[in-house]
Design an enzyme around this catalytic site. Structure first.
Site, PDB file in Angstrom:
ATOM      1  N   ASP A 121      43.109  74.047  41.770  1.00 47.33           N
ATOM      2  CA  ASP A 121      43.641  72.722  42.180  1.00 47.33           C
ATOM      3  C   ASP A 121      44.305  72.710  43.696  1.00 47.33           C
ATOM      4  O   ASP A 121      43.877  71.896  44.092  1.00 47.33           O
ATOM      5  CB  ASP A 121      44.626  72.354  41.127  1.00 47.33           C
ATOM      6  CG  ASP A 121      43.940  72.288  39.867  1.00 47.33           C
ATOM      7  OD1 ASP A 121      44.653  72.002  38.840  1.00 47.33           O
ATOM      8  OD2 ASP A 121      42.602  72.179  39.931  1.00 47.33           O
ATOM      9  N   ALA A 122      44.966  73.923  43.828  1.00 47.76           N
ATOM     10  CA  ALA A 122      45.424  73.675  45.189  1.00 47.76           C
ATOM     11  C   ALA A 122      44.598  73.814  46.306  1.00 47.76           C
ATOM     12  O   ALA A 122      45.043  72.925  47.380  1.00 47.76           O
ATOM     13  CB  ALA A 122      46.650  75.158  45.257  1.00 47.76           C
ATOM     14  N   GLU A 135      43.253  23.292  49.275  1.00 48.82           N
ATOM     15  CA  GLU A 135      42.454  23.827  47.955  1.00 48.82           C
ATOM     16  C   GLU A 135      43.457  23.907  46.900  1.00 48.82           C
ATOM     17  O   GLU A 135      44.369  24.224  46.697  1.00 48.82           O
ATOM     18  CB  GLU A 135      41.449  25.013  48.404  1.00 48.82           C
ATOM     19  CG  GLU A 135      40.989  24.998  49.541  1.00 48.82           C
ATOM     20  CD  GLU A 135      40.691  26.432  50.063  1.00 48.82           C
ATOM     21  OE1 GLU A 135      41.011  27.503  49.380  1.00 48.82           O
ATOM     22  OE2 GLU A 135      39.875  26.665  50.874  1.00 48.82           O
ATOM     23  N   LYS A 191      44.629  25.586  43.774  1.00 49.72           N
ATOM     24  CA  LYS A 191      45.132  27.216  43.671  1.00 49.72           C
ATOM     25  C   LYS A 191      44.549  27.294  42.333  1.00 49.72           C
ATOM     26  O   LYS A 191      45.162  27.245  41.260  1.00 49.72           O
ATOM     27  CB  LYS A 191      46.416  27.414  43.637  1.00 49.72           C
ATOM     28  CG  LYS A 191      46.726  28.901  43.691  1.00 49.72           C
ATOM     29  CD  LYS A 191      48.003  29.157  44.182  1.00 49.72           C
ATOM     30  CE  LYS A 191      48.409  30.590  44.289  1.00 49.72           C
ATOM     31  NZ  LYS A 191      48.475  31.389  42.964  1.00 49.72           N
ATOM     32  N   ARG A 234      41.245  42.665  42.343  1.00 47.60           N
ATOM     33  CA  ARG A 234      42.184  42.834  43.438  1.00 47.60           C
ATOM     34  C   ARG A 234      43.223  43.936  43.206  1.00 47.60           C
ATOM     35  O   ARG A 234      43.513  44.520  44.032  1.00 47.60           O
ATOM     36  CB  ARG A 234      43.332  41.759  43.248  1.00 47.60           C
ATOM     37  CG  ARG A 234      44.151  41.576  44.542  1.00 47.60           C
ATOM     38  CD  ARG A 234      45.020  40.315  44.561  1.00 47.60           C
ATOM     39  NE  ARG A 234      46.211  40.290  45.420  1.00 47.60           N
ATOM     40  CZ  ARG A 234      47.088  40.669  45.448  1.00 47.60           C
ATOM     41  NH1 ARG A 234      47.633  41.278  44.194  1.00 47.60           N
ATOM     42  NH2 ARG A 234      47.956  40.629  46.253  1.00 47.60           N
ATOM     43  N   GLU A 281      37.870  33.608  43.094  1.00 41.88           N
ATOM     44  CA  GLU A 281      38.657  33.508  41.893  1.00 41.88           C
ATOM     45  C   GLU A 281      37.663  33.411  40.684  1.00 41.88           C
ATOM     46  O   GLU A 281      36.787  32.408  40.759  1.00 41.88           O
ATOM     47  CB  GLU A 281      39.554  32.426  41.723  1.00 41.88           C
ATOM     48  CG  GLU A 281      40.802  32.560  40.725  1.00 41.88           C
ATOM     49  CD  GLU A 281      41.963  33.314  41.749  1.00 41.88           C
ATOM     50  OE1 GLU A 281      41.849  33.625  42.750  1.00 41.88           O
ATOM     51  OE2 GLU A 281      42.858  33.428  40.925  1.00 41.88           O
ATOM     52  N   LYS A 313      45.651  26.000  54.264  1.00 44.55           N
ATOM     53  CA  LYS A 313      45.215  26.786  55.160  1.00 44.55           C
ATOM     54  C   LYS A 313      44.876  26.326  56.548  1.00 44.55           C
ATOM     55  O   LYS A 313      44.465  25.140  56.624  1.00 44.55           O
ATOM     56  CB  LYS A 313      43.963  27.385  54.746  1.00 44.55           C
ATOM     57  CG  LYS A 313      43.947  27.983  53.508  1.00 44.55           C
ATOM     58  CD  LYS A 313      42.806  28.483  52.929  1.00 44.55           C
ATOM     59  CE  LYS A 313      42.841  29.203  51.569  1.00 44.55           C
ATOM     60  NZ  LYS A 313      41.463  29.821  50.880  1.00 44.55           N
ATOM     61  N   LYS A 373      53.188  25.423  44.836  1.00 47.17           N
ATOM     62  CA  LYS A 373      53.020  25.374  43.560  1.00 47.17           C
ATOM     63  C   LYS A 373      53.261  24.212  42.579  1.00 47.17           C
ATOM     64  O   LYS A 373      54.161  23.329  43.420  1.00 47.17           O
ATOM     65  CB  LYS A 373      53.935  26.566  42.891  1.00 47.17           C
ATOM     66  CG  LYS A 373      53.824  27.900  43.658  1.00 47.17           C
ATOM     67  CD  LYS A 373      52.550  28.536  43.178  1.00 47.17           C
ATOM     68  CE  LYS A 373      52.397  29.253  41.658  1.00 47.17           C
ATOM     69  NZ  LYS A 373      52.904  30.423  41.846  1.00 47.17           N
TER      70      LYS A 373
HETATM   71  S1  IVH Z   1      43.540  32.274  49.750  1.00 44.87           S
HETATM   72  C1  IVH Z   1      44.985  35.795  52.418  1.00 44.87           C
HETATM   73  N1  IVH Z   1      42.860  30.224  48.191  1.00 44.87           N
HETATM   74  O1  IVH Z   1      46.305  32.920  44.663  1.00 44.87           O
HETATM   75  C2  IVH Z   1      45.055  34.916  51.274  1.00 44.87           C
HETATM   76  N2  IVH Z   1      43.908  32.054  47.104  1.00 44.87           N
HETATM   77  O2  IVH Z   1      49.036  33.849  45.556  1.00 44.87           O
HETATM   78  C3  IVH Z   1      43.690  34.732  50.483  1.00 44.87           C
HETATM   79  N3  IVH Z   1      44.097  31.863  44.737  1.00 44.87           N
HETATM   80  O3  IVH Z   1      45.632  36.284  45.451  1.00 44.87           O
HETATM   81  C4  IVH Z   1      44.078  33.735  49.418  1.00 44.87           C
HETATM   82  N4  IVH Z   1      43.145  29.985  44.590  1.00 44.87           N
HETATM   83  O4  IVH Z   1      44.184  34.999  43.650  1.00 44.87           O
HETATM   84  C5  IVH Z   1      43.402  31.431  48.161  1.00 44.87           C
HETATM   85  N5  IVH Z   1      41.975  28.507  47.094  1.00 44.87           N
HETATM   86  C6  IVH Z   1      42.629  29.719  47.104  1.00 44.87           C
HETATM   87  C7  IVH Z   1      43.027  30.178  45.835  1.00 44.87           C
HETATM   88  C8  IVH Z   1      43.893  31.737  46.028  1.00 44.87           C
HETATM   89  C9  IVH Z   1      43.587  30.700  43.928  1.00 44.87           C
HETATM   90  C10 IVH Z   1      44.975  32.847  44.122  1.00 44.87           C
HETATM   91  C11 IVH Z   1      44.537  34.247  44.926  1.00 44.87           C
HETATM   92  C12 IVH Z   1      45.386  35.174  45.722  1.00 44.87           C
HETATM   93  C13 IVH Z   1      46.709  34.240  44.990  1.00 44.87           C
HETATM   94  C14 IVH Z   1      47.697  34.324  46.076  1.00 44.87           C
END
Ligand code: IVH
Length: 699
Positions: A47-48, A136, A138, A159, A196, A312, A336
Site C-alpha cells: 500500500d505504501a 431563468e 431556477k 454535481r 437540471e 445572469k 429565491k
Molecule cells: S446557473 C455558475 N441556472 O441552482 C452557476 N443554475 O444554486 C451555474 N439551477 O447548482 C448555475 N436552475 O443546480 C443556473 N437556470 C439555472 C438554474 C440553476 C437551477 C441550480 C443549479 C445550481 C444551483 C445553484
C-alpha cells in the site's frame, strides 16, 4: 514485488517534457495496480508504494496543471464503491449561486455589477436600468454535467461536491430531452452542457403510491425523486421514471460558441436540448424583477418545481471579466421565492458547542413539514435572539425554511399559555464540560472557556475531516464522535495512525469498510497548503483567507515561521501579514494567536510528522504570467475599478497588497497617486502606468 523505480527525478526538477512522460507512465502504472487490487484481488505492491505513486502523480499535476491527463488517476478518486458509481472530477468545477431573498438584494447585486466597471464604455453596458439580463426559472432538481466529444455523449455526471461528482452516464442516457448525439452544427469538439434533471410533478404522487405499496419509503419531494431515480444502480429502472433535462449552462468548451448567454441557449436548442421556455432576456433590473413576480404566480401551475429565478449578465465578455468570488459567480444570482412557513411546538432548547466554544441554542421541534421537508430542528442564533422573540419552551412557534438554509423560528404565538411559561434562561456554563462560559462585551455569543472542552475538540476534528478540508471519505461526524468517545482519535494526527484492526471489530464496521476507511485516510497524506490551513479551523480563517495565506507564504514552514515571528509586532512578519489584501487586523491577530497556543503547536508538530503538506502550487507560467509577483494599485484607474484590477491580478497569479515595500514587484500608478507612488520611487520598485498594466492584464 515490483517497486516504484528508485533514482527518479525530484518533482521540482522535472522539465515539462519529462513531466508529461512521467504522468503518462504513472497513469498506466496506477491503473494497472488498481485493476490488480480491485478487480483481481492480487495486488503486486505494498500500500505504501502504491500511495507513493499516487502522491508523485498529484505532486507533478500540481506543478504542471496544464498537463493533467484526461485519464489521470487523480480524476478517479479511489475505486468505484462496491455496486455504486465511479467518481469523476469535473473538468471545470460546478459552482453554486449566491442567493438574494428580496428585490433589494437583487438591486444591490446589480449595483455591485455596475460598480465593478470603470471605463464609460463598459459602464454604459451595465447600468442597472438597461443592462441585458437573462432571467431563468431556477429549476429545483439535480444539476448534471453532460460531456460531448465530437458530438457524442460520453459522460454524464452529477454535481457531487462541485469538484467531484458521480458517473451516471448509463442512467443519463435514459433521460428524456438528453440528446445522445448533438444535432445541427457548429458545436465545439468537446463541450460540457450543464443543466437540471427534474421529475415531473404530475407523476410524483403516482410514484410514491407505488413505492408505499411495495413497502419502500416515499420520496419527500420531486427533487428527491429525481435524485433517487438518477442514482438507480439499474439504468432500466431510471428509464421508467419521468425524468427530463433543461440545459442552462456549460463547463469546458474546446472553442467559444456564443457571445451571450441568450446565444448559447439558442445554440443548445439547435443542438437538440430542451431550453426552459419561460427564460427571458430582459433589459434592466425592473424587467428582470417582473419575471420573478410573474413566475411566482405561475409556479404552482408548472409541471416541475422551481424555487426562484436565476439572473445572469447576458454578455459573456462581461461575465468573464466579472469572474468569481470563492464558489459563486459575480455575474449571476438566484432570487429565491419567499420562504415557506409552518406552525409547530417547541419541545426544548438544546445548547450546542461549536469548535471555537460558541454556545448555540437549537430549537427542538415537534416534527412538521415545511415546503415538502420534515423539520425537527431550527436555529435560535443566540441569547439576545431568544429574548427578542421571547421564545419559551412549550410555545407554539412559526418555523420558516428557505432553500437549503437552516430552518429558523420566525416568532411565537403569544397566547395565554405563553404568558404563563417561564422565560428562557441562557446557561452560563458549558453544557458539555461544565466549565464557566463567558460573553464578552460587544459579542452576541456565550463561549465555553475551557480550551480542552471535549465538545470543542470533537467539533474541531469534524471540521478537520470535512469536505472542504481533509475530505476523508467514510469518516462522518458520527464516526468522529464515536472514535473520540473511545479514545481512538483525540487529535488530528491520531487519524493518520488509525489501523484497520482497531476499526473492523467495531459495531457497524467490517473488514472491507475498515480497509476502505484506512485507504481513504492514506490518500489524504499529502495535502495542499491552502486546504491544510483551512482544515486547522483557525478563527476567522475560511477557505478564501486560507488560500490567500497559502498563496503568499507558499510553504507551511515559511508560514509557520512567519506566524510565530509575527507575535512580536515589531518584527517584519507582522506588517507583512497585515499588508495582505483581504486580511484585517482581527484576522491577523487570530491567526498569530493560533500559532502562539502551546496546544496548537503540539497538534501541528504531530501532524507534520504524519503527513506531507505540499507547497502552494503556483499555476504554471502559461496561465499565470504574474505568478509570484506582488502588486500594489494606487491612485485612480480609468479602465477598471480597483476590484476588477485586483481580481484580474489575482487570476494571473499575483498577490495584491495595500502598501509598498522593497518586496513589491510592481506599483500600478493611476491618476492623482500620492505617497505610495513616492515610496515606490524611493525604494526603486518598478512602476507601471495604467496602460502598461492593461497590457500585462490583457496579455
Ligand atoms: S446557473 C455558475 N441556472 O441552482 C452557476 N443554475 O444554486 C451555474 N439551477 O447548482 C448555475 N436552475 O443546480 C443556473 N437556470 C439555472 C438554474 C440553476 C437551477 C441550480 C443549479 C445550481 C444551483 C445553484
Amino acid at each position: 514485488m515490483s517497486r516504484a523505480p528508485s533514482g527518479e527525478t525530484a518533482v521540482d526538477k522535472l522539465s515539462p517534457a519529462e513531466a508529461k512522460a512521467e504522468l503518462k507512465r504513472l497513469a498506466a502504472e496506477i491503473a494497472r495496480h488498481d485493476n490488480l487490487y480491485h478487480q483481481k484481488d492480487t495486488p503486486e505492491i505494498a500500500d505504501a508504494d502504491y500511495d507513493a505513486l499516487r502522491r508523485r502523480n498529484t505532486a507533478i499535476e500540481m506543478r504542471f496543471p496544464d498537463l493533467v491527463r484526461v485519464d489521470s488517476p487523480s480524476k478517479r478518486v479511489g475505486a468505484p464503491p462496491a455496486g455504486g458509481f465511479a467518481k469523476v472530477r469535473h473538468a471545470h468545477a460546478m459552482l453554486s449561486l449566491e442567493n438574494a431573498m428580496n428585490d433589494n438584494e437583487v438591486r444591490e447585486f446589480f449595483q455591485g455589477v455596475r460598480n465593478f466597471f470603470r471605463d464609460p464604455r463598459d459602464v454604459a453596458r451595465v447600468e442597472p436600468d438597461t443592462i441585458a439580463i437573462m432571467a431563468e426559472p431556477k429549476i429545483d432538481g439535480l444539476s448534471c454535467s453532460l460531456r460531448y466529444e465530437k458530438g457524442r455523449l460520453v459522460l454524464g455526471a452529477t454535481r457531487g461536491d462541485g469538484v467531484t461528482g458521480e458517473d451516471v452516464t448509463a442512467n443519463i442516457r435514459t433521460v428524456k430531452t438528453v440528446p445522445q448525439e448533438l444535432k445541427g452544427k457548429g458545436w465545439p469538439d468537446t463541450i460540457e452542457v450543464r443543466g437540471e434533471v427534474y421529475f415531473v410533478k404530475h407523476l410524483f404522487a403516482e410514484l410514491n403510491a407505488e413505492r408505499v405499496k411495495a413497502g419502500e419509503p416515499a420520496f419527500a419531494n420531486p427533487r428527491n425523486a429525481a435524485a433517487g431515480s438518477l442514482r438507480q444502480l439499474d439504468p432500466a429502472v431510471t428509464a421508467t421514471r419521468p425524468l427530463y433535462f433543461f440545459a442552462y449552462a456549460w463547463g469546458e468548451a474546446s472553442k467559444g460558441f456564443a457571445n451571450s448567454h441568450s446565444d448559447a441557449l439558442a445554440k443548445f436548442k439547435e443542438w437538440g436540448f430542451a431550453i426552459n421556455p419561460l427564460s427571458k432576456l430582459c433589459h434592466g433590473v425592473d424587467a428582470a424583477l417582473n419575471v420573478h413576480a410573474k413566475l411566482a404566480e405561475q409556479r404552482a401551475s408548472l409541471d416541475y418545481d422551481i424555487d426562484g429565478v436565476v439572473y445572469k449578465v447576458n454578455d459573456l465578455d462581461l461575465e468573464e471579466r466579472l469572474g468569481f468570488v470563492s464558489r459563486a459567480p459575480r455575474w449571476a444570482i438566484a432570487h429565491k421565492f419567499p420562504a415557506e412557513q409552518a406552525r409547530t411546538v417547541l419541545k426544548a432548547i438544546e445548547i450546542q458547542v461549536g469548535r471555537q466554544g460558541t454556545l448555540t441554542p437549537v430549537a427542538k421541534l415537534e416534527p412538521v413539514t415545511v415546503g415538502g421537508v420534515v423539520v425537527s430542528n431550527a436555529t435560535l442564533h443566540n441569547e439576545d435572539e431568544i429574548a427578542r422573540k421571547d421564545v419559551r419552551v412549550g410555545d407554539t412557534v412559526i418555523v420558516q425554511r428557505a432553500g437549503d438554509v437552516i430552518p429558523q423560528i420566525v416568532g411565537v404565538i403569544e397566547d395565554a399559555a405563553h404568558a404563563k411559561r417561564p422565560k428562557y434562561k441562557f446557561p452560563h456554563e458549558c453544557p458539555e464540560c461544565g466549565s464557566p462560559a463567558v460573553r464578552e462585551e460587544g459579542e452576541a455569543a456565550w463561549r465555553c472557556t475551557n480550551f480542552t472542552c471535549p465538545a470543542q475538540a470533537v467539533e474541531r476534528l469534524k471540521h478537520f475531516v470535512s469536505r472542504d478540508a481533509f475530505d476523508i471519505e467514510g469518516m462522518g461526524e458520527k464516526h468522529i464522535a464515536e472514535f473520540w468517545q473511545d479514545k481512538l482519535i483525540r487529535s488530528p494526527a491520531d487519524i493518520f495512525r488509525l489501523k484497520a484492526k482497531q476499526i473492523e471489530e467495531r459495531e457497524g464496521w467490517g473488514k472491507l469498510s475498515a480497509q476502505k476507511l484506512i485507504a481513504a485516510i492514506a490518500s489524504r497524506k499529502t495535502m495542499p497548503l491552502d486546504r491544510f490551513i483551512y482544515a486547522l479551523g483557525i478563527p476567522q480563517t475560511g477557505e478564501a483567507t486560507a488560500k490567500l495565506l497559502a498563496r503568499h507564504y507558499r510553504s507551511f514552514t515559511r508560514f509557520r515561521t512567519a506566524m510565530t515571528t509575527a507575535k512580536d509586532k515589531d518584527s517584519a512578519a507582522w506588517p507583512e501579514l497585515l499588508n495582505l489584501h483581504g486580511i484585517g487586523e482581527d484576522t491577523a491577530a487570530d491567526v498569530v494567536g493560533f500559532f502562539g497556543e502551546r496546544h496548537n503547536r503540539k497538534v501541528l508538530d504531530e501532524l507534520e510528522a504524519e503527513i506531507d503538506i505540499s507547497d502552494y502550487a503556483a499555476p504554471t507560467a502559461g496561465n499565470a504570467p504574474l505568478a509570484g509577483k506582488t502588486i500594489v494599485f494606487t491612485g485612480e484607474l480609468q479602465a477598471m475599478s480597483r476590484k476588477e484590477a485586483t481580481t484580474r491580478a489575482e487570476a494571473l497569479g499575483a498577490t495584491v497588497t495595500s502598501s509598498v515595500s522593497a518586496k513589491t514587484s510592481y506599483v500600478v500608478v493611476g491618476a492623482a497617486a500620492g505617497s505610495k507612488a513616492t515610496k515606490a520611487k524611493a525604494l526603486g520598485v518598478q512602476m507601471l502606468t495604467e496602460d502598461e498594466w492593461l497590457k500585462l492584464a490583457r496579455g
